[in-house]
Motif scaffolding. Structure first.
Motif, PDB file in Angstrom:
ATOM      1  N   GLN A  45      32.292  39.262  38.088  1.00  0.00           N
ATOM      2  CA  GLN A  45      31.680  38.049  37.955  1.00  0.00           C
ATOM      3  C   GLN A  45      32.031  37.032  39.010  1.00  0.00           C
ATOM      4  OE1 GLN A  45      29.294  37.857  35.566  1.00  0.00           O
ATOM      5  NE2 GLN A  45      29.834  39.769  35.056  1.00  0.00           N
ATOM      6  N   LEU A  46      32.872  37.369  39.980  1.00  0.00           N
ATOM      7  CA  LEU A  46      33.329  36.444  41.330  1.00  0.00           C
ATOM      8  C   LEU A  46      32.199  36.213  42.266  1.00  0.00           C
ATOM      9  CD1 LEU A  46      37.005  37.693  41.593  1.00  0.00           C
ATOM     10  CD2 LEU A  46      36.115  35.401  40.540  1.00  0.00           C
ATOM     11  N   PRO A  47      32.268  35.237  42.821  1.00  0.00           N
ATOM     12  CA  PRO A  47      31.189  35.115  44.199  1.00  0.00           C
ATOM     13  C   PRO A  47      31.553  36.104  44.849  1.00  0.00           C
ATOM     14  CG  PRO A  47      32.211  33.016  43.538  1.00  0.00           C
ATOM     15  CD  PRO A  47      32.791  33.942  42.707  1.00  0.00           C
ATOM     16  N   GLU A  48      30.696  36.821  45.730  1.00  0.00           N
ATOM     17  CA  GLU A  48      30.574  37.946  46.338  1.00  0.00           C
ATOM     18  C   GLU A  48      31.692  37.895  47.612  1.00  0.00           C
ATOM     19  OE1 GLU A  48      28.123  40.625  49.844  1.00  0.00           O
ATOM     20  OE2 GLU A  48      27.120  39.197  48.477  1.00  0.00           O
ATOM     21  N   PRO A  49      32.041  36.845  48.419  1.00  0.00           N
ATOM     22  CA  PRO A  49      33.163  36.759  49.208  1.00  0.00           C
ATOM     23  C   PRO A  49      34.314  36.706  48.673  1.00  0.00           C
ATOM     24  CG  PRO A  49      31.944  34.603  49.256  1.00  0.00           C
ATOM     25  CD  PRO A  49      31.010  35.608  48.413  1.00  0.00           C
ATOM     26  N   VAL A  50      34.434  36.187  47.334  1.00  0.00           N
ATOM     27  CA  VAL A  50      35.783  36.118  46.796  1.00  0.00           C
ATOM     28  C   VAL A  50      36.262  37.627  46.334  1.00  0.00           C
ATOM     29  CG1 VAL A  50      37.309  35.245  45.008  1.00  0.00           C
ATOM     30  CG2 VAL A  50      35.516  33.843  45.988  1.00  0.00           C
ATOM     31  N   ALA A  51      35.317  38.208  45.836  1.00  0.00           N
ATOM     32  CA  ALA A  51      35.621  39.646  45.283  1.00  0.00           C
ATOM     33  C   ALA A  51      35.933  40.640  46.455  1.00  0.00           C
ATOM     34  CB  ALA A  51      34.310  40.270  44.528  1.00  0.00           C
ATOM     35  N   LYS A  52      35.217  40.425  47.547  1.00  0.00           N
ATOM     36  CA  LYS A  52      35.588  41.334  48.762  1.00  0.00           C
ATOM     37  C   LYS A  52      36.954  40.956  49.640  1.00  0.00           C
ATOM     38  CE  LYS A  52      33.173  42.445  53.428  1.00  0.00           C
ATOM     39  NZ  LYS A  52      32.236  42.115  54.098  1.00  0.00           N
ATOM     40  N   TYR A  53      37.090  39.715  49.459  1.00  0.00           N
ATOM     41  CA  TYR A  53      38.492  39.246  49.742  1.00  0.00           C
ATOM     42  C   TYR A  53      39.463  39.955  48.911  1.00  0.00           C
ATOM     43  CZ  TYR A  53      42.714  36.190  49.990  1.00  0.00           C
ATOM     44  OH  TYR A  53      43.952  35.930  49.870  1.00  0.00           O
ATOM     45  N   PHE A  54      39.485  39.930  47.565  1.00  0.00           N
ATOM     46  CA  PHE A  54      40.566  40.221  46.855  1.00  0.00           C
ATOM     47  C   PHE A  54      40.909  41.999  47.096  1.00  0.00           C
ATOM     48  CE2 PHE A  54      39.913  37.029  43.640  1.00  0.00           C
ATOM     49  CZ  PHE A  54      40.828  36.315  43.929  1.00  0.00           C
ATOM     50  N   ARG A  55      39.504  42.760  47.354  1.00  0.00           N
ATOM     51  CA  ARG A  55      39.771  44.058  47.458  1.00  0.00           C
ATOM     52  C   ARG A  55      40.233  44.208  49.100  1.00  0.00           C
ATOM     53  NH1 ARG A  55      34.187  43.630  45.318  1.00  0.00           N
ATOM     54  NH2 ARG A  55      34.369  44.736  43.128  1.00  0.00           N
ATOM     55  N   LYS A  56      40.131  43.448  49.765  1.00  0.00           N
ATOM     56  CA  LYS A  56      40.731  43.564  51.034  1.00  0.00           C
ATOM     57  C   LYS A  56      42.299  43.423  51.142  1.00  0.00           C
ATOM     58  CE  LYS A  56      40.515  43.295  55.806  1.00  0.00           C
ATOM     59  NZ  LYS A  56      39.760  44.292  56.556  1.00  0.00           N
ATOM     60  N   VAL A  57      42.644  42.443  50.377  1.00  0.00           N
ATOM     61  CA  VAL A  57      44.067  42.018  50.489  1.00  0.00           C
ATOM     62  C   VAL A  57      45.145  42.479  49.533  1.00  0.00           C
ATOM     63  CG1 VAL A  57      43.529  40.153  51.878  1.00  0.00           C
ATOM     64  CG2 VAL A  57      43.873  39.758  49.473  1.00  0.00           C
ATOM     65  N   LEU A  58      44.520  43.097  48.446  1.00  0.00           N
ATOM     66  CA  LEU A  58      45.349  43.651  47.021  1.00  0.00           C
ATOM     67  C   LEU A  58      45.001  45.114  46.835  1.00  0.00           C
ATOM     68  CD1 LEU A  58      44.876  40.590  44.917  1.00  0.00           C
ATOM     69  CD2 LEU A  58      46.914  41.040  46.274  1.00  0.00           C
ATOM     70  N   ARG A  59      45.719  45.832  46.107  1.00  0.00           N
ATOM     71  CA  ARG A  59      45.525  47.062  45.578  1.00  0.00           C
ATOM     72  C   ARG A  59      45.657  47.246  44.412  1.00  0.00           C
ATOM     73  NH1 ARG A  59      50.592  47.430  47.775  1.00  0.00           N
ATOM     74  NH2 ARG A  59      51.294  48.248  45.530  1.00  0.00           N
ATOM     75  N   GLU A  60      44.358  48.068  43.861  1.00  0.00           N
ATOM     76  CA  GLU A  60      44.188  48.056  42.451  1.00  0.00           C
ATOM     77  C   GLU A  60      45.475  48.505  41.537  1.00  0.00           C
ATOM     78  OE1 GLU A  60      42.015  49.034  38.627  1.00  0.00           O
ATOM     79  OE2 GLU A  60      41.488  48.175  40.571  1.00  0.00           O
ATOM     80  N   GLY A  61      45.854  47.530  40.681  1.00  0.00           N
ATOM     81  CA  GLY A  61      47.007  48.218  39.753  1.00  0.00           C
ATOM     82  C   GLY A  61      48.161  47.486  40.173  1.00  0.00           C
ATOM     83  N   GLN A  62      48.321  46.959  41.319  1.00  0.00           N
ATOM     84  CA  GLN A  62      49.773  46.328  41.609  1.00  0.00           C
ATOM     85  C   GLN A  62      49.971  45.137  40.832  1.00  0.00           C
ATOM     86  OE1 GLN A  62      47.953  44.546  45.720  1.00  0.00           O
ATOM     87  NE2 GLN A  62      49.949  44.256  45.470  1.00  0.00           N
ATOM     88  N   PRO A  63      51.283  44.663  40.800  1.00  0.00           N
ATOM     89  CA  PRO A  63      51.679  43.638  39.875  1.00  0.00           C
ATOM     90  C   PRO A  63      51.317  42.468  40.255  1.00  0.00           C
ATOM     91  CG  PRO A  63      53.412  44.847  40.830  1.00  0.00           C
ATOM     92  CD  PRO A  63      52.409  45.691  41.221  1.00  0.00           C
ATOM     93  N   LEU A  64      51.130  41.588  39.463  1.00  0.00           N
ATOM     94  CA  LEU A  64      50.947  39.991  39.955  1.00  0.00           C
ATOM     95  C   LEU A  64      52.182  39.089  40.585  1.00  0.00           C
ATOM     96  CD1 LEU A  64      48.545  38.704  37.068  1.00  0.00           C
ATOM     97  CD2 LEU A  64      48.196  40.174  39.151  1.00  0.00           C
ATOM     98  N   ILE A  65      52.248  38.486  41.477  1.00  0.00           N
ATOM     99  CA  ILE A  65      53.186  37.592  42.224  1.00  0.00           C
ATOM    100  C   ILE A  65      53.632  36.511  41.018  1.00  0.00           C
ATOM    101  CG2 ILE A  65      54.155  36.450  43.908  1.00  0.00           C
ATOM    102  CD1 ILE A  65      51.757  37.698  45.396  1.00  0.00           C
ATOM    103  N   ARG A  66      54.993  36.480  40.599  1.00  0.00           N
ATOM    104  CA  ARG A  66      55.397  35.268  40.009  1.00  0.00           C
ATOM    105  C   ARG A  66      55.881  34.243  40.737  1.00  0.00           C
ATOM    106  NH1 ARG A  66      59.150  37.843  35.337  1.00  0.00           N
ATOM    107  NH2 ARG A  66      60.633  38.436  37.181  1.00  0.00           N
ATOM    108  N   GLY A  67      56.593  34.759  42.005  1.00  0.00           N
ATOM    109  CA  GLY A  67      57.275  33.688  42.861  1.00  0.00           C
ATOM    110  C   GLY A  67      57.174  34.206  44.258  1.00  0.00           C
ATOM    111  N   ALA A  68      57.470  33.305  45.215  1.00  0.00           N
ATOM    112  CA  ALA A  68      57.375  33.624  46.652  1.00  0.00           C
ATOM    113  C   ALA A  68      58.458  32.984  47.355  1.00  0.00           C
ATOM    114  CB  ALA A  68      55.956  33.636  47.194  1.00  0.00           C
TER     115      ALA A  68
END
Length: 242
Positions: free
Chosen positions: A19-42
């Motif tokens: 349901q995300l805007p197309e460029p946003v969904a494309k961005y997430f697929r580019k920089v993140l891996r399916e199933g990887q954990p979320l970041i809590r701190g950096a």
């Protein structure tokens, strides 16, 4: 069932991008891996150059910036070289709807600003603009709300502690976030706040801890009276708590 639901909201799930805007969904697929954990701190170690005005001299700095992502919060602690034997220490921080800026020169405090909603809103916008350095905070089900603009732009909105801010994000054709912009962010100058256009650019994406992040950034004020870049930085090291 309940454990599956908890797990689903603590990892990257490509199905949630539908349901995300197309460029946003494309961005997430580019920089993140399916199933990887979320970041809590950096924790980000930064180096670069900084200045305070269009005619100001560029000065080298190194900084450590720490982020907490369960609720938006950060602390940027920088050392700026003024002269070979004179340094300025600067802190910029945000937490729970409050923000503060402090600076000391040679151990003497020269700036302390806090307890102002305009400063807090500007700090929350900074947090949102820097989110490509910890991109899971931008995912669906987290804190950011996305609205479509066009094939290369989208609007991100963020609320915290009664503050509501937003930033436009620009995406490259290959999917990376390459810029951010807002027509209004409060700038604190000589004891006064001015609402000015503000934005930044991201470059040189690299894989850090399994996440593709931009390692170089430039930030600028876009005032018609004084349009100038004031930060040019590079991420030297990036550590994440997942």
């Amino acid at each position: 069932m309940q454990l599956d639901l908890i797990r689903e909201h603590s990892i990257v799930n490509y199905k949630s991008f539908e349901q995300l805007p197309e460029p946003v969904a494309k961005y997430f697929r580019k920089v993140l891996r399916e199933g990887q954990p979320l970041i809590r701190g950096a924790n980000l170690s930064q180096t670069g150059e900084i200045r305070t005005s269009a005619k100001g001299k560029w000065r080298t700095f190194h900084a450590m910036e720490s982020f907490s992502l369960s609720k938006p919060a950060y602390s940027w602690n920088a050392t700026i070289r003024i002269l070979p034997f004179l340094k300025m220490n600067v802190q910029d921080a945000y937490c729970n709807g409050d923000a503060a800026m402090r600076a000391s020169l040679g151990g003497v405090q020269v700036l302390h600003v806090c307890d102002d909603q305009r400063l807090a809103a500007a700090a929350l916008q900074r947090f949102l603009a820097e989110a490509p350095w910890f991109p899971t905070v931008l995912l669906p089900g987290q804190q950011v709300r996305w609205s479509p603009v066009d094939k290369n732009h989208a609007l991100a909105a963020l609320s915290d502690s009664g503050l509501d801010v937003s930033m436009y994000f620009e995406f490259s054709n290959s999917g990376e976030i390459i810029g951010t912009f807002t027509p209004g962010r409060y700038q604190y100058v000589k004891g006064q706040y001015k609402l000015e256009p503000w934005g930044g650019y991201f470059h040189d994406y690299e894989n850090r801890n399994g996440i593709l992040i931009p390692t170089e950034a430039e930030v600028e004020w876009l005032s018609p009276e004084e349009n100038f870049s004031y930060y040019k930085g590079r991420i030297a090291e990036a550590e994440y708590d997942f």
